[in-house]
Design a protein around this motif. Sequence first.
Motif, mmCIF file in Angstrom:
data_model
loop_
_atom_site.group_PDB
_atom_site.id
_atom_site.type_symbol
_atom_site.label_atom_id
_atom_site.label_comp_id
_atom_site.label_asym_id
_atom_site.label_seq_id
_atom_site.Cartn_x
_atom_site.Cartn_y
_atom_site.Cartn_z
ATOM 1 N N UNK A 160 0.820 -1.221 0.000
ATOM 2 C CA UNK A 160 0.000 0.000 0.000
ATOM 3 C C UNK A 160 0.853 1.270 0.000
ATOM 4 N N UNK A 161 0.555 2.154 -0.965
ATOM 5 C CA UNK A 161 1.281 3.424 -1.083
ATOM 6 C C UNK A 161 0.479 4.606 -0.521
ATOM 7 N N UNK A 162 -0.840 4.570 -0.761
ATOM 8 C CA UNK A 162 -1.613 5.799 -0.587
ATOM 9 C C UNK A 162 -3.057 5.482 -0.242
ATOM 10 N N UNK A 163 -3.616 6.195 0.740
ATOM 11 C CA UNK A 163 -5.058 6.160 0.990
ATOM 12 C C UNK A 163 -5.680 7.346 0.257
ATOM 13 N N UNK A 164 -6.752 7.082 -0.446
ATOM 14 C CA UNK A 164 -7.328 8.089 -1.345
ATOM 15 C C UNK A 164 -8.850 8.094 -1.182
ATOM 16 N N UNK A 165 -9.397 9.242 -0.774
ATOM 17 C CA UNK A 165 -10.839 9.380 -0.678
ATOM 18 C C UNK A 165 -11.338 10.079 -1.930
ATOM 19 N N UNK A 166 -12.240 9.433 -2.640
ATOM 20 C CA UNK A 166 -12.744 9.985 -3.898
ATOM 21 C C UNK A 166 -14.190 9.567 -4.085
ATOM 22 N N UNK A 167 -15.014 10.556 -4.434
ATOM 23 C CA UNK A 167 -16.420 10.300 -4.756
ATOM 24 C C UNK A 167 -17.150 9.534 -3.661
ATOM 25 N N UNK A 168 -16.872 9.879 -2.422
ATOM 26 C CA UNK A 168 -17.609 9.287 -1.312
ATOM 27 C C UNK A 168 -17.120 7.928 -0.863
ATOM 28 N N UNK A 169 -15.998 7.463 -1.398
ATOM 29 C CA UNK A 169 -15.451 6.169 -0.988
ATOM 30 C C UNK A 169 -13.974 6.322 -0.664
ATOM 31 N N UNK A 170 -13.480 5.415 0.186
ATOM 32 C CA UNK A 170 -12.073 5.426 0.550
ATOM 33 C C UNK A 170 -11.375 4.266 -0.146
ATOM 34 N N UNK B 244 1.805 10.554 -6.331
ATOM 35 C CA UNK B 244 0.437 10.525 -5.796
ATOM 36 C C UNK B 244 -0.446 11.583 -6.449
ATOM 37 N N UNK B 245 0.081 12.790 -6.613
ATOM 38 C CA UNK B 245 -0.729 13.865 -7.198
ATOM 39 C C UNK B 245 -1.100 13.537 -8.637
ATOM 40 N N UNK B 246 -0.130 13.066 -9.399
ATOM 41 C CA UNK B 246 -0.406 12.743 -10.805
ATOM 42 C C UNK B 246 -1.380 11.575 -10.912
ATOM 43 N N UNK B 247 -1.224 10.589 -10.024
ATOM 44 C CA UNK B 247 -2.098 9.424 -10.066
ATOM 45 C C UNK B 247 -3.547 9.795 -9.782
ATOM 46 N N UNK B 248 -3.766 10.565 -8.711
ATOM 47 C CA UNK B 248 -5.132 10.877 -8.307
ATOM 48 C C UNK B 248 -5.801 11.883 -9.237
ATOM 49 N N UNK B 249 -5.026 12.583 -10.060
ATOM 50 C CA UNK B 249 -5.604 13.557 -10.973
ATOM 51 C C UNK B 249 -5.614 13.090 -12.422
ATOM 52 N N UNK B 250 -5.182 11.853 -12.662
ATOM 53 C CA UNK B 250 -5.076 11.390 -14.049
ATOM 54 C C UNK B 250 -6.420 10.985 -14.635
ATOM 55 N N UNK B 251 -7.290 10.409 -13.805
ATOM 56 C CA UNK B 251 -8.561 9.909 -14.310
ATOM 57 C C UNK B 251 -9.713 10.846 -14.025
ATOM 58 N N UNK B 252 -10.864 10.503 -14.602
ATOM 59 C CA UNK B 252 -12.071 11.281 -14.332
ATOM 60 C C UNK B 252 -12.627 10.933 -12.958
ATOM 61 N N UNK B 253 -12.418 9.682 -12.552
ATOM 62 C CA UNK B 253 -12.860 9.230 -11.236
ATOM 63 C C UNK B 253 -11.728 8.496 -10.557
ATOM 64 N N UNK B 254 -11.933 7.205 -10.287
ATOM 65 C CA UNK B 254 -10.899 6.427 -9.593
ATOM 66 C C UNK B 254 -10.251 5.397 -10.502
ATOM 67 N N UNK B 255 -10.708 5.269 -11.738
ATOM 68 C CA UNK B 255 -10.131 4.281 -12.654
ATOM 69 C C UNK B 255 -8.893 4.865 -13.322
#
Length: 332
Positions: free
Chosen positions: A180-190, A228-239
């Motif tokens: 595990x690298x990163x915990x990410x909260x997106x669109x109401x899910x962790x 982490x920043x590039x990963x979480x901002x690359x997609x429209x959601x979490x995919x």
Amino acid sequence: MSRERNQIVRQWILLRKLEGTRWYSVTQLHEYLRDSEDIDCARKTVERDLVQLSDAGFRIEESKSQWRLSGGAAGERNIGASEPEMVALVVAQRHLANSPMAAPLGGLFAKVRATLSPKMRAYADALEDRYRATISGFVPDDAVDPTILQGITRAANASLLTRISYLSPSSGESERLFEPYLLWEARGSLYVVGHDRKSGQSRTFAIHRIVAAEVLSETFEPDPTFDASRFTQSGFGVIDGEPYRVQVEFRADMAYIINERAWHPTQRCKDTDWGVLATWHMAGLREVASWVAGYGGKARVLGPPELQRLVREIHVTGLAEMDRALPSVMDS
């Protein structure tokens, strides 16, 4: 707006304005409310607000008819936050009530709230009643096992290999060795992001679908190329996945929705004869397709072809299912 609501919001704006080292006269504060915040009130009302804020426990200082918010005496607070910031944190508790992070944050909120005077807590409660945040589609906090969340958090912080049992909606339960690298909260899910040794690729797992987690003693070296920043901002959601140049044109009556909001960090908009053309560079085409399809005939995909195909499939499949459902609806 009621008189009480007016007062609370007006006083909060004054508190935020008074933060810092600069002094303000009542006249300057009155003009600021009127010209910058479009709040119409009398000059004496501003004077009364300052006195009431001082009575509530905020460190409002006056010198030669000038006012400011003092930082307080040294040693009185050790968390490095101003009183308005602490009040804002208390108010934010309601907005995070349904978040999977709500439980571990509860202790922090209690400690911050304890630093406020009774009158300041009453002020925070009144302010809290004036703000709301609506989040739909979230995963309830009781759907996340706190023991699993605690273990995953510890493993990510200490770079410890973790054995997890993951329940996939499509393929069922499987066991994986996960870094595990990163915990990410997106669109109401962790979610937890990291390297999955079973597939040999980076993976994003929903915390609420992890049915068991064992933190092992073996450490791992995180991928130095992971951003982490590039990963979480690359997609429209979490995919995650390959980024595409996405172009969608929206009809004129929908243009305001696109122009007023940033749907992705790479967004660029241009007016057209039909409405507005939005361009993004992002991954997760299936999530994009579901979103675009929701606009029906008020949005048309100009590229890439893969996205055009996905949106068409959603519409065609949806119409077919509607046609199949119509006879039973008519019979009922």
